[in-house]
Design an enzyme around this catalytic site. Sequence first.
Site, mmCIF file in Angstrom:
data_model
loop_
_atom_site.group_PDB
_atom_site.id
_atom_site.type_symbol
_atom_site.label_atom_id
_atom_site.label_comp_id
_atom_site.label_asym_id
_atom_site.label_seq_id
_atom_site.Cartn_x
_atom_site.Cartn_y
_atom_site.Cartn_z
ATOM 1 C CG ASN A 106 84.329 -77.550 34.435
ATOM 2 O OD1 ASN A 106 84.102 -76.279 34.058
ATOM 3 N ND2 ASN A 106 85.798 -77.785 33.871
ATOM 4 C CG HIS A 108 87.451 -79.956 29.910
ATOM 5 N ND1 HIS A 108 88.081 -79.047 30.760
ATOM 6 C CD2 HIS A 108 87.901 -80.496 29.201
ATOM 7 C CE1 HIS A 108 89.240 -78.710 29.543
ATOM 8 N NE2 HIS A 108 89.431 -80.102 28.757
ATOM 9 C CG ASP A 149 89.740 -80.402 33.912
ATOM 10 O OD1 ASP A 149 90.928 -79.901 33.331
ATOM 11 O OD2 ASP A 149 89.057 -79.551 34.632
HETATM 12 C C1 GRF Z 1 83.876 -73.325 26.980
HETATM 13 O O1 GRF Z 1 84.563 -73.776 26.125
HETATM 14 C C2 GRF Z 1 83.770 -73.785 27.861
HETATM 15 O O2 GRF Z 1 84.016 -75.015 27.742
HETATM 16 C C3 GRF Z 1 84.964 -73.268 29.247
HETATM 17 O O3 GRF Z 1 85.251 -72.542 28.657
HETATM 18 C C4 GRF Z 1 84.270 -71.591 27.925
HETATM 19 C C5 GRF Z 1 83.219 -71.528 28.246
HETATM 20 O O4 GRF Z 1 82.904 -70.252 26.962
HETATM 21 N N1 GRF Z 1 85.080 -74.235 30.175
HETATM 22 P P1 GRF Z 1 81.447 -69.291 28.015
HETATM 23 O O5 GRF Z 1 82.085 -68.884 28.613
HETATM 24 O O6 GRF Z 1 80.151 -70.485 28.040
HETATM 25 O O7 GRF Z 1 80.922 -68.534 26.374
#
Ligand code: GRF
Length: 205
Positions: A106, A108, A149
Amino acid sequence: MNIAVFASGRGSNFQAILNAIDAGLLPARIAVLISNKSDAGAFEIARARNIPTSHLSLKLFASEEKFAEAMLHVLSEHQTEFIALAGYLKRIPVQVVLQYHNRMANIHPALLPAFGGAGMYGHYVHEAVLASGVKVSGATVHVVNEEFDRGPIIMQKTVDINPEDTPDSLAAKVLTVEHEIFPLALKAFAEGRVRFEGKKAWIIS
Ligand code: GRF
């Protein structure tokens, strides 16, 4: 490496992964794009490239078990070897987490373990970071395990915070490093260069 990407939103991290594949940086292919939102922008990106898509939402199933079963079926029918959560805002059923142990990552938008956990997504993360007075933020790629997380951290990159920063300006800076490190972390997995030691993970060169 066959990667299943999960996304709930516009899919800029998904696009960054595709760019890395196109550039020959990431030796992988996207097997399927899965989203819980039928109108996710990530679906458009996938459709434009004839990447298979699947709309999976717990709401469409009688139980979490049936939902997990359907998700595992979609993943296996596309020969999924690795799962990349690219802005996926729902919890992954534990059956899937167990099936893809150490094969799911993931991204984050903060420096875990700080500013993580329930409610820490989107602009809420950046608001909390700015409110705390820390001088750096950044992005984290971590393995997904049963604790939200809290899985082993694979890669992080920082961004500086200055007094004029707003949640939006910070989000933009963090998103830039997200797009850098997620493909690099996936590359390490694809090349078999991730080593696990208990709760820790290391990338070897
Ligand atoms: C990103 O900020 C990511 O860190 C979080 O959700 C957002 C996703 O943005 N998990 P995108 O859809 O990849 O533009």
